[in-house]
Design a protein around this motif. Structure first.
Motif, PDB file in Angstrom:
ATOM      1  N   CYS A   1       0.837  -1.200   0.000  1.00 50.02           N
ATOM      2  CA  CYS A   1       0.000   0.000   0.000  1.00 50.02           C
ATOM      3  C   CYS A   1       0.878   1.259   0.000  1.00 50.02           C
ATOM      4  CB  CYS A   1      -0.907  -0.001   1.223  1.00 50.02           C
ATOM      5  SG  CYS A   1      -2.057   1.384   1.261  1.00 50.02           S
TER       6      CYS A   1
ATOM      7  N   HIS B   1       0.248   3.887   1.424  1.00 50.08           N
ATOM      8  CA  HIS B   1       0.126   4.587   2.702  1.00 50.08           C
ATOM      9  C   HIS B   1       1.154   4.098   3.719  1.00 50.08           C
ATOM     10  CE1 HIS B   1      -2.337   5.331   6.571  1.00 50.08           C
ATOM     11  NE2 HIS B   1      -1.637   6.406   6.285  1.00 50.08           N
ATOM     12  N   ARG B   2       1.126   2.824   4.069  1.00 46.03           N
ATOM     13  CA  ARG B   2       2.020   2.307   5.108  1.00 46.03           C
ATOM     14  C   ARG B   2       2.837   1.103   4.679  1.00 46.03           C
ATOM     15  NH1 ARG B   2      -0.395   3.718  10.309  1.00 46.03           N
ATOM     16  NH2 ARG B   2      -0.367   5.983  10.241  1.00 46.03           N
TER      17      ARG B   2
ATOM     18  N   LEU C   1       1.948  -1.745   3.692  1.00 37.16           N
ATOM     19  CA  LEU C   1       1.381  -3.029   4.109  1.00 37.16           C
ATOM     20  C   LEU C   1       0.746  -3.715   2.900  1.00 37.16           C
ATOM     21  CD1 LEU C   1      -0.356  -1.848   7.408  1.00 37.16           C
ATOM     22  CD2 LEU C   1       1.840  -3.034   7.168  1.00 37.16           C
TER      23      LEU C   1
ATOM     24  N   CYS D   1      -7.284  -1.375  -0.110  1.00 39.42           N
ATOM     25  CA  CYS D   1      -6.378  -1.779   0.969  1.00 39.42           C
ATOM     26  C   CYS D   1      -7.202  -2.125   2.198  1.00 39.42           C
ATOM     27  CB  CYS D   1      -5.389  -0.662   1.295  1.00 39.42           C
ATOM     28  SG  CYS D   1      -4.315  -1.109   2.692  1.00 39.42           S
TER      29      CYS D   1
ATOM     30  N   THR E   1      -6.348  -2.311   5.256  1.00 36.57           N
ATOM     31  CA  THR E   1      -5.993  -1.709   6.544  1.00 36.57           C
ATOM     32  C   THR E   1      -6.735  -0.402   6.811  1.00 36.57           C
ATOM     33  OG1 THR E   1      -3.826  -2.735   6.379  1.00 36.57           O
ATOM     34  CG2 THR E   1      -4.069  -0.999   8.005  1.00 36.57           C
ATOM     35  N   HIS E   2      -6.626   0.564   5.912  1.00 35.97           N
ATOM     36  CA  HIS E   2      -7.312   1.845   6.137  1.00 35.97           C
ATOM     37  C   HIS E   2      -8.182   2.249   4.958  1.00 35.97           C
ATOM     38  CE1 HIS E   2      -3.338   2.251   8.359  1.00 35.97           C
ATOM     39  NE2 HIS E   2      -4.229   2.180   9.330  1.00 35.97           N
ATOM     40  N   GLY E   3      -8.395   1.344   4.032  1.00 35.35           N
ATOM     41  CA  GLY E   3      -9.368   1.587   2.971  1.00 35.35           C
ATOM     42  C   GLY E   3      -8.920   2.402   1.776  1.00 35.35           C
ATOM     43  N   ALA E   4      -7.632   2.519   1.528  1.00 36.25           N
ATOM     44  CA  ALA E   4      -7.196   3.226   0.310  1.00 36.25           C
ATOM     45  C   ALA E   4      -7.762   2.514  -0.914  1.00 36.25           C
ATOM     46  CB  ALA E   4      -5.671   3.264   0.233  1.00 36.25           C
TER      47      ALA E   4
ATOM     48  N   PRO F   1      -6.159   7.508   2.601  1.00 32.24           N
ATOM     49  CA  PRO F   1      -5.105   8.377   3.137  1.00 32.24           C
ATOM     50  C   PRO F   1      -3.927   8.649   2.190  1.00 32.24           C
ATOM     51  CG  PRO F   1      -4.944   6.193   4.094  1.00 32.24           C
ATOM     52  CD  PRO F   1      -6.169   6.182   3.230  1.00 32.24           C
TER      53      PRO F   1
HETATM   54  S1  FES Z   1      -1.932   0.807   4.939  1.00 30.72           S
HETATM   55 FE1  FES Z   1      -3.267   0.851   3.183  1.00 30.72          FE
HETATM   56  S2  FES Z   1      -4.591   2.496   3.580  1.00 30.72           S
HETATM   57 FE2  FES Z   1      -3.245   2.504   5.291  1.00 30.72          FE
END
Ligand code: FES
Length: 129
Positions: free
Chosen positions: A52, A54-55, A57, A76, A78-81, A94
């Motif tokens: 991802c 974002h992080r 992951l 994603c 984890t946080h929905g990207a 994010p």
């Molecule tokens: S790790 Fe994918 S949106 Fe945060």
């Protein structure tokens, strides 16, 4: 000029269904092993690092599940990207304005191939010329 390096078989074409489960694999990129995946969207196979923007992951919410419920975006867990499947551009969440790392993937004679690239190799695969 064509590269002398062989292409590598990632999976069979029939392993990818339209907007269905993706196929996970691993690449060696700049000497580091990294998770990756291919999906089929609008009939075309697209490959990305499974990381991802974002992080860093892995995206899939169950192994191989990358699409949202509508089959419109890669999601994603984890946080929905949300990412555009054909380009990897992030359009929600994010990390809007960034994107996934796209891999040089082609399809030919019933198989999905990783094209040779700068310091990019498939981990554990068959090569074809
Ligand atoms: S790790 Fe994918 S949106 Fe945060």
């Amino acid at each position: 000029m064509a590269s002398a390096e062989p292409r590598s078989i990632i999976c069979r074409s029939r392993d990818l269904t339209e907007r269905g489960r993706g196929f996970r694999f691993a690449v060696l990129r700049c000497g580091e092993e990294a998770p990756a995946f291919v999906i089929r969207f609008n009939g075309v196979a697209h490959g990305y690092l499974n990381r991802c923007a974002h992080r860093s992951l892995e995206l899939d919410w169950n192994e191989g599940d990358f699409f949202d419920a509508f089959g419109e975006h890669l999601l994603c867990a984890t946080h929905g990207a949300r990412y555009i499947p054909a380009t990897g551009s992030c359009v929600g969440g994010p990390c809007v304005g960034t994107g996934l790392v796209k891999l040089p993937v082609t399809e030919e004679n019933g198989v999905i191939l990783l094209e040779p690239g700068d310091d990019l190799h498939l981990v554990g695969s068959k090569s074809v010329s």
